[in-house]
Design a protein around this motif. Structure first.
Motif, PDB file in Angstrom:
ATOM      1  N   LYS A  23     -19.383  11.536 -30.867  1.00 33.08           N
ATOM      2  CA  LYS A  23     -18.290  11.978 -31.731  1.00 33.08           C
ATOM      3  C   LYS A  23     -16.957  11.340 -31.355  1.00 33.08           C
ATOM      4  O   LYS A  23     -16.051  11.246 -32.184  1.00 33.08           O
ATOM      5  N   VAL A  24     -16.849  10.909 -30.102  1.00 35.27           N
ATOM      6  CA  VAL A  24     -15.626  10.202 -29.701  1.00 35.27           C
ATOM      7  C   VAL A  24     -15.496   8.918 -30.519  1.00 35.27           C
ATOM      8  O   VAL A  24     -14.421   8.591 -31.031  1.00 35.27           O
ATOM      9  N   ASN A  25     -16.601   8.227 -30.664  1.00 35.89           N
ATOM     10  CA  ASN A  25     -16.578   6.991 -31.444  1.00 35.89           C
ATOM     11  C   ASN A  25     -16.325   7.262 -32.929  1.00 35.89           C
ATOM     12  O   ASN A  25     -15.732   6.435 -33.619  1.00 35.89           O
TER      13      ASN A  25
ATOM     14  N   ARG B   8     -12.620   7.738 -33.072  1.00 35.81           N
ATOM     15  CA  ARG B   8     -12.007   6.423 -32.865  1.00 35.81           C
ATOM     16  C   ARG B   8     -12.012   5.629 -34.179  1.00 35.81           C
ATOM     17  O   ARG B   8     -11.011   5.013 -34.550  1.00 35.81           O
TER      18      ARG B   8
END
Lengths: 439, 439
Positions: free
Chosen positions: A295-297, A300
């Motif tokens: 989910k970070v990506n 981003r």
């Protein structure tokens, strides 16, 4: 120029001598070029580097709901990324599940799930005696490889210039309950760059499958991958979702996409879309399969696209702006290939190709029976092409005529050289064939 | 204090009144605490934020071989990340394939592959009439859920204080060809925090399975997750790989790990390891399943760990340094739970637990028949615990005695409150039970 099929044997013999000489010259040059891979170039990837730092180190990466993207949870993905990919695919927010970097993996998993657990409550594919899958050809070898691996009989469907031969599709799908699906790249198809016409999309939506577990596997890999947006040369694709709703066929579709050719090929985000009831079944099974995608990506990507698009909620505008950047890099590459093929193959009467308005490939049709030989002749002179036949089920092109050209990765200079060699090779192979000297 | 089982009915009645009053006081306080989730805290995640910018925007992220991590390719992952995870797991470089953020997904895929394609050339599991899987219990519910989903009979194996009951494991594995695997968390087991003894590991390595397609599914989720590294309280785990080599049983193991609880829970990297021949089979199938894992995130991790470890090639030192940071945050949380349980439950004779040297959980054994009631009493007062029974196959704890406590996410203050309520609830449930008032 006299077309090859009109030449006398003596003329062909002269042409053979001349082409053999040309080809030898290429061989001595020891080129080392590759037109086989649909990979973005360094230049494309370099122009995406702001993605790297789109999330600052001094700010918690929380999603719109305040959930921490760094932590576990949110199997479907974060809301803003789901919304972005829903807008991208033209489906409703509730119909999206996000995946990792590879949309192919989502496709494989869809088939694997159907094998083990069935589609919509039907008998698992693995317990059905016979399985068939339709493969518009030429098409994408990795699609065909998935269904081949799982034991489907892959059936080639001819491609017309507006999409697959729908008479054949309708006959097979509507009459044969062992036909479980069809692989489609509906926009800028791999490798021909053909976009399905509205009529073809509507005929897909109106299918009445004999198999209750038949689904359309709609890989919209090139949804925004126009090459000439500035001159408004872009192909419109009718929404399959809306067409299926109109045709009262709401559950027949699975849709796939990724940002692989928008952001980073090996580090993007992917999405699976389908009807509400299909998604409910998929989500229940995925909840056992995994915790959540990265989910970070996702965040981003959303932040980067929003920065390109002009602010929060403008991610889709950002994607469009990004594709304009990319088209400026890619269009000249497609143009040079088309130009060289026109110059060097145009008058011979032995080859044809479509100059696409988007996508990642040019599909060259050479004289039947000479594609393998052409690829071999290129290889002898140091230019790697996709294996002839790769675009057909089981790697067997019945006409041995299709060659897939991938112009994205090499430089324009390299493409010019490689295309000229390709033209010489295709002509040489044709002359050999016409003289009865074919392999 | 008189132990509950020694109390007279009148004493128990007094205790019931007193505990009911205490519990009511908690209920009126309207707590809203959660000890159910093995999630890193904000503090842990915040301390990993340098990962976000470990890859600069002005430098091409090339791997050790000069390959572009942003592009397609490298199914197994980039060399430096594979080497790091090989070192981490104590296996050879050639035995590693990297995955996405979820190691659970690698485990699911391993079972799914075996279902469809079999293990090492044997009949696919899906074509075998009966399938059993061994589940050391209490254990990790998500492991058990995978094999339950695929139709295995999950068989609970009792846990001793040095690992699973190996007499039972040997009997079942060596005699029953329908037993296809065993789920293991060999270090700081979930939920008990038990590390398998050398003898247990050697007995695993020496198994002589009746099934040729039996494998040990060794989820080394907490390989470096020590709580007290400064006081040298850490459990050593014998290398299963080496033990298997010594026992001439080289292909019996699959190993899994991830950085989920080292970097970002929802954005780490994962690894699958196995013998060379197992990996060859897996890679061939994975080459159809996907293009590659997110290699940019792999390089991001390597660079961050190397920066923590003191330079290139020092990634494993960086992981160890990182775990020291995390232990300083986590150990006090485990300590407060242990302290409160000792103070409030210690003398009652109705509960036991292990104070682990690492991992993510404390496993509380309450009076048989009272775990569900204890969890319910906690819920009534606003503290969420993992469902009683979740640590057993099919969610059914035959003794109804195990409760999993996850101390990582709440603050120390919250943990103290929640633990005191838990103690009151466990005591109240026990007294009710002993008075015959149990649910």
């Amino acid at each position: 120029m006299v077309e090859y099929q009109q030449m006398t044997t003596a003329q062909l013999q002269d042409e053979l001598d001349s082409l053999t000489k040309s080809h030898s010259e290429y061989t001595t040059r020891a080129l080392k070029l590759n037109m086989s891979r649909g990979k973005p170039s360094f230049e494309q990837l370099d122009s995406a580097m702001d993605l790297m730092t789109a999330l600052p180190a001094d700010q918690r990466p929380l999603d719109l709901d305040g959930e921490d993207t760094r932590n576990y949870g949110l199997l479907r993905g974060i809301p803003e990324a789901r919304q972005l990919m829903a807008d991208y695919l033209g489906v409703a927010y509730g119909n999206i599940i996000l995946g990792g970097s590879s949309s192919l993996n989502l496709m494989y998993d869809s088939i694997a799930r159907a094998m083990s657990f069935g589609v919509a409550g039907n008998t698992p594919f693995s317990q059905q005696a016979r399985l068939k899958f339709l493969c518009p050809s030429p098409g994408y070898d990795r699609h065909f490889a998935i269904t081949a691996l799982f034991g489907f009989e892959n059936i080639a469907i001819p491609m017309n210039d507006d999409g697959p031969d729908m008479n054949m599709v309708e006959r097979l799908v509507n009459q044969d309950p062992t036909v479980k699906g069809i692989w489609c790249v509906p926009k800028y198809s791999n490798p021909q760059g053909i976009t399905y016409s509205d009529q073809v999309v509507r005929r897909f939506a109106a299918l009445k499958p004999a198999a209750p577990d038949f689904r359309i596997y709609w890989d919209n890999a090139y949804a925004v991958h126009d090459l000439y947006p500035d001159s408004n040369k872009a192909d419109d694709l009718l929404s399959l979702t809306l067409a299926c709703e109109e045709a009262d066929n709401p559950d027949i579709w699975y849709m796939f996409a990724s940002t692989a050719k928008i952001s980073f090929a090996g580090g993007g985000i992917s999405a699976l879309a389908s009807s509400t009831s299909n998604i409910a079944q998929i989500e229940a099974l995925m909840s056992i399969q995994t915790i959540c995608p990265d989910k970070v990506n996702q965040l981003r990507h959303v932040r980067w696209f929003e920065s390109l698009g002009g602010g929060q909620g403008k991610g889709l505008d950002g994607i469009k702006a990004r594709m304009k950047q990319l088209s400026a890099m890619l269009a000249p590459k497609f143009d040079i290939v088309d130009q060289v093929l026109s110059e060097d193959l145009g008058g011979c009467g032995i080859a044809s190709w479509i100059k696409p308005n988007g996508g990642y490939f040019i599909s060259l049709e050479v004289l039947p029976g000479t594609a393998k030989r052409t690829v071999q002749l290129c290889a002898e002179a140091g230019v790697t092409l996709t294996d002839a036949g790769a675009t057909w089920p089981y790697g067997v092109d019945p006409e041995d005529s299709n060659i897939r050209i991938a112009p994205s990765y090499p430089s324009i200079e390299e493409l010019e050289q490689a295309s000229r060699l390709l033209a010489v090779s295709a002509r040489l192979a044709a002359v050999e064939r016409l003289l009865g000297k074919g392999v």
